[in-house]
Design a protein around this motif. Sequence first.
Motif, PDB file in Angstrom:
ATOM      1  N   LYS A 178     -54.113  22.766  38.586  1.00  0.00           N
ATOM      2  CA  LYS A 178     -55.235  22.636  39.536  1.00  0.00           C
ATOM      3  C   LYS A 178     -56.577  22.698  38.801  1.00  0.00           C
ATOM      4  N   ASP A 179     -56.648  23.607  37.856  1.00  0.00           N
ATOM      5  CA  ASP A 179     -57.875  23.794  37.085  1.00  0.00           C
ATOM      6  C   ASP A 179     -58.200  22.531  36.275  1.00  0.00           C
ATOM      7  N   VAL A 180     -57.166  21.968  35.628  1.00  0.00           N
ATOM      8  CA  VAL A 180     -57.366  20.747  34.833  1.00  0.00           C
ATOM      9  C   VAL A 180     -57.794  19.604  35.745  1.00  0.00           C
ATOM     10  N   MET A 181     -57.135  19.495  36.903  1.00  0.00           N
ATOM     11  CA  MET A 181     -57.473  18.391  37.819  1.00  0.00           C
ATOM     12  C   MET A 181     -58.910  18.526  38.323  1.00  0.00           C
ATOM     13  N   ALA A 182     -59.313  19.758  38.634  1.00  0.00           N
ATOM     14  CA  ALA A 182     -60.687  19.957  39.124  1.00  0.00           C
ATOM     15  C   ALA A 182     -61.680  19.535  38.042  1.00  0.00           C
ATOM     16  N   ALA A 183     -61.412  19.949  36.798  1.00  0.00           N
ATOM     17  CA  ALA A 183     -62.332  19.617  35.705  1.00  0.00           C
ATOM     18  C   ALA A 183     -62.346  18.121  35.426  1.00  0.00           C
ATOM     19  N   ALA A 184     -61.197  17.453  35.636  1.00  0.00           N
ATOM     20  CA  ALA A 184     -61.092  16.025  35.319  1.00  0.00           C
ATOM     21  C   ALA A 184     -61.458  15.143  36.510  1.00  0.00           C
ATOM     22  N   VAL A 188     -50.417   0.289  39.693  1.00  0.00           N
ATOM     23  CA  VAL A 188     -50.051   1.309  38.699  1.00  0.00           C
ATOM     24  C   VAL A 188     -51.214   1.526  37.732  1.00  0.00           C
ATOM     25  N   GLU A 189     -51.808   0.433  37.298  1.00  0.00           N
ATOM     26  CA  GLU A 189     -52.932   0.534  36.359  1.00  0.00           C
ATOM     27  C   GLU A 189     -54.091   1.303  36.998  1.00  0.00           C
ATOM     28  N   GLU A 190     -54.365   0.995  38.264  1.00  0.00           N
ATOM     29  CA  GLU A 190     -55.442   1.683  38.992  1.00  0.00           C
ATOM     30  C   GLU A 190     -55.155   3.195  39.093  1.00  0.00           C
ATOM     31  N   LEU A 191     -53.916   3.533  39.392  1.00  0.00           N
ATOM     32  CA  LEU A 191     -53.562   4.949  39.549  1.00  0.00           C
ATOM     33  C   LEU A 191     -53.623   5.686  38.212  1.00  0.00           C
ATOM     34  N   VAL A 192     -53.127   5.051  37.159  1.00  0.00           N
ATOM     35  CA  VAL A 192     -53.139   5.712  35.846  1.00  0.00           C
ATOM     36  C   VAL A 192     -54.583   5.915  35.373  1.00  0.00           C
ATOM     37  N   ALA A 193     -55.442   4.948  35.698  1.00  0.00           N
ATOM     38  CA  ALA A 193     -56.856   5.089  35.313  1.00  0.00           C
ATOM     39  C   ALA A 193     -57.515   6.240  36.074  1.00  0.00           C
ATOM     40  N   ARG A 194     -57.102   6.474  37.311  1.00  0.00           N
ATOM     41  CA  ARG A 194     -57.720   7.542  38.113  1.00  0.00           C
ATOM     42  C   ARG A 194     -57.100   8.905  37.876  1.00  0.00           C
ATOM     43  N   ILE A 195     -55.856   8.916  37.406  1.00  0.00           N
ATOM     44  CA  ILE A 195     -55.120  10.189  37.376  1.00  0.00           C
ATOM     45  C   ILE A 195     -54.708  10.590  35.961  1.00  0.00           C
ATOM     46  N   HIS A 196     -53.870   9.781  35.323  1.00  0.00           N
ATOM     47  CA  HIS A 196     -53.321  10.209  34.028  1.00  0.00           C
ATOM     48  C   HIS A 196     -54.397  10.268  32.943  1.00  0.00           C
ATOM     49  N   PRO A 237     -57.794  10.585  32.957  1.00  0.00           N
ATOM     50  CA  PRO A 237     -58.729  11.722  32.987  1.00  0.00           C
ATOM     51  C   PRO A 237     -58.053  13.056  32.631  1.00  0.00           C
ATOM     52  N   VAL A 238     -56.788  13.210  33.042  1.00  0.00           N
ATOM     53  CA  VAL A 238     -56.077  14.463  32.706  1.00  0.00           C
ATOM     54  C   VAL A 238     -55.824  14.542  31.204  1.00  0.00           C
ATOM     55  N   LEU A 239     -55.432  13.405  30.615  1.00  0.00           N
ATOM     56  CA  LEU A 239     -55.228  13.385  29.154  1.00  0.00           C
ATOM     57  C   LEU A 239     -56.510  13.765  28.425  1.00  0.00           C
ATOM     58  N   ALA A 240     -57.624  13.185  28.891  1.00  0.00           N
ATOM     59  CA  ALA A 240     -58.903  13.463  28.221  1.00  0.00           C
ATOM     60  C   ALA A 240     -59.256  14.943  28.355  1.00  0.00           C
ATOM     61  N   GLU A 241     -59.014  15.504  29.529  1.00  0.00           N
ATOM     62  CA  GLU A 241     -59.342  16.923  29.748  1.00  0.00           C
ATOM     63  C   GLU A 241     -58.449  17.834  28.892  1.00  0.00           C
ATOM     64  N   LEU A 242     -57.166  17.486  28.812  1.00  0.00           N
ATOM     65  CA  LEU A 242     -56.267  18.303  27.972  1.00  0.00           C
ATOM     66  C   LEU A 242     -56.674  18.204  26.502  1.00  0.00           C
TER      67      LEU A 242
END
Length: 415
Positions: free
Chosen positions: A107-113, A224-232, A234-239
């Motif tokens: 949750k914390d990672v998602m909020a930050a990303a 799929v591309e749209e979802l990965v751009a919005r979800i995966h 940003p999470v990768l960048a935050e991690l």
Amino acid sequence: MRVLLVGSGGREHALAWKLAQSPTLTELHAAPGNPGIAGLADCHPIRAEDAEGLLGLARSLDVELVVVGPEVPLVVGLADVLRRFGIAVFGPGKRAAAIEGSKSFAKDVMAAAGVPTAAQLPIARPPCVVKADGLAAGKGVFVCRSQGELDAALRAVGSLGDRVVVEELLEGEEVSLFAVCDGRAALPLLSAQDFKRAHDGDEGPNTGGMGAYAPVPGIGASEVEELVARIHRPVLAELARRNAPFIGLLYAGLMLTSSGPRVLEFNCRFGDPETQALVPLLDGDLLSVLGAAASGDLGGVAVGASAASAVTVVATADGYPAAGDRGTEITGVEEAEAEGALVFHAGTALHGDRLVTNGGRIVAVTGLGQTVTRARDAAYAAVSRIEFAGMRCRADIAMGAASGVTLSVSGGRRD
Ligand code: AMP
Ligand code: GLY
């Protein structure tokens, strides 16, 4: 390449099946593996939770890549132990695996990303969803529509001895979306849907998964591309920013709500049984893709997929998910394969030369076809050949998709 695959379920059998086809594979080892995997790899009796044992095995075999199937070893740091000795691993280290191991960290990672997810609620009041913070093998999430359900959920999470996360109850269709990650880049695979509840019509308790299909009608390459751009991504960048780069398979469990997609959970590994549906549809050399991710360089790597559909039906023991079964003879696997399906062993063992049950989910049977309907018919025709006392499977896996239901990222559903 010499490869060690860690795990013993249907997911690992599907991965072994695909890795065994790689032109760059020289030796495939598995720990501990299962009777299905033993037809493709050398199996070694070391448990997935035994990090020291696996390190010793990987070193003695001089493997060049370790592919880790299940979440528990990743969450406790198996990949870090192996990497410390210079062994390439497809699977995140402990800090990044916390994206699955701790709901509050996720949750914390998602909020930050800035990634959309169910809102956390300060007070537990129905309707809401109550989750145990840590790993609970699918038993830590309670959807509460009444005060009675909420009371029971709080008691159950309390007895797990875990911290509690309470969030808003969302409505919509669920989609699983996997991306192969190298710490910075994310390469999406096909969309998939799994069926978590034990009984037809999505009734009964949550399970590890009773079946799956891929791809999901309406969630094609551009969605799929749209979802990965919005979800995966940003999470990768935050991690990565937190010095916890994610190398491995990032699995987003999404709900497509009328307000847009929301993340229900992340997993730090391939899904089971989605992998058994998805992997047979991938074109090309999966080993080179996983190897490139493990070495931190997915640049220039692509994953192709056939235009076909796949449906996977899981046959379980009678008491699953509350209980499994051991030692009951299984027949009909060869007949099921003769139907043209793939039979992935999930919870099986050999007693002499007899194949017997050994767990809750026993086999996962994948049918392929040019349409969802054909894939579904192929899967069920093959499942009907398999027999063991107490065998159970859902009759409605992929039924909606086969009858023309199409999803949309914005939560719409066309029948
Ligand atoms: P999880 O392990 O977090 O994916 O949760 C298991 C299942 O519980 C999901 O597949 C959903 O069906 C359901 N679930 C989890 N979170 C929510 C939510 N916020 N709203 C509605 N259903 C949920
Ligand atoms: N199919 C759900 C999971 O792998 O967690």
